[in-house]
Design an enzyme around this catalytic site. Sequence first.
Site, short mmCIF file in Angstrom:
data_model
loop_
_atom_site.label_atom_id
_atom_site.label_comp_id
_atom_site.label_asym_id
_atom_site.label_seq_id
_atom_site.Cartn_x
_atom_site.Cartn_y
_atom_site.Cartn_z
N CYS A 47 0.85 -1.20 0.00
CA CYS A 47 0.00 0.00 0.00
C CYS A 47 0.87 1.24 0.00
CB CYS A 47 -0.91 -0.02 1.23
SG CYS A 47 -1.99 1.44 1.38
N HIS A 52 4.85 5.62 1.88
CA HIS A 52 5.06 6.95 2.44
C HIS A 52 6.01 6.88 3.63
CE1 HIS A 52 2.50 9.36 0.01
NE2 HIS A 52 1.36 8.81 0.40
#
Length: 381
Positions: A47, A52
């Site tokens: 994901c 991030h």
Amino acid sequence: MDTAGKSITCKAAVLWEFNKPLSIETIEVAPPKAGEVRIKVVANSTCHSDLHVMNGMPWDKRMQCPLILGHEGAGIVESVGAGVTDVQPGDHVIPLWNPQCRKCENCKSNRTNVCSGLDDTHYTGLMTDGTSRFTCNGTVLNHFMGCSTFSEYTVICDMAVCKINPEAPLDKVCVIGCGISTGYGAAINSAKVKEGSSCAVFGLGAVGLSAVMGCKAAGAKTIIAIDINPDKAQLAKKIGATKFLNPKDFGDTPIETVILKESGGNGVDYTFECIGNAATVKSAFYSSHKAWGVCEVVGITALTKEVSIIPLALVAGRKWQGSLFGGYRGKDDVPKLVEQYMNKELNIDDFISQNIKLEEVNEAFDLMREGKFARSVVKYD
């Protein structure tokens, strides 16, 4: 099981430092304490939220390395701690990075799906007693979003796990743990897209594609899919987009100007920002209808990023709002999404680009950085 009450040695992908690749390590997973569940993870998909953090952009400054990423998984309960009644060993489950304690003010309200039951520890990397269940050669490893499913075994609070249909393929429904639910629900639950409406979705990763799918399911007439990767166009149209726009095709013309022209000058009824980019959030806002548009912020942005808009742009009735986990309550709603998939009412298969081994996870994230794959699913032995 014969491992109940004992530490388990297994493999996990560990992030030792931000901006570094994951390292496949042998770790020790302690048994669950009261109110906790230990899960044998069967599958876990990649994901952008994991990416991030790998890239050194956690959205909460309490996240610290070393930690075990992963929050989009599915598995089988291996053992439970004292007081756990919702699940038992052998149950098939999906971990919930957005828990549902059913006791906090938020859970008792019908205004939100955002549980505050784990607020004190969820982003600190620890369990509710302030300790971790993971060690690697004596070094304590932090948990991630209460899940840490890039490990063959993980320990989760009982409020952050839901029982699902044991017939559901875990290497498919794991994607419901974040990507599918977040985008699909943003359209269905949060924005409440109306039949015959017009929509624009910014960013066509798994979340954005799920938002496209949600808009179609809600009966939207026009669904504009926007991405700088032209390879995303075919899948977006297969899932429900009526038009694909690549901002690079319009030179210096802002994409919001293009969308305003496409929609007759006023903007579309609903926009969804599914990237986590401050500039795109602004474009999505100004692409929404000037009088009744709803701009739904779905992507996770870096902590330091801000967006400035003209307040007057809200006065006529525009709405600028956010959506977390698609407005779904984990324990109540995730099993229903699994059933939708089992009944062929929810498309998951088209979102999964490849199955990989844990040792290949860094290569999968490299492909995600390049925008080539929606989801890679790690299948554990």
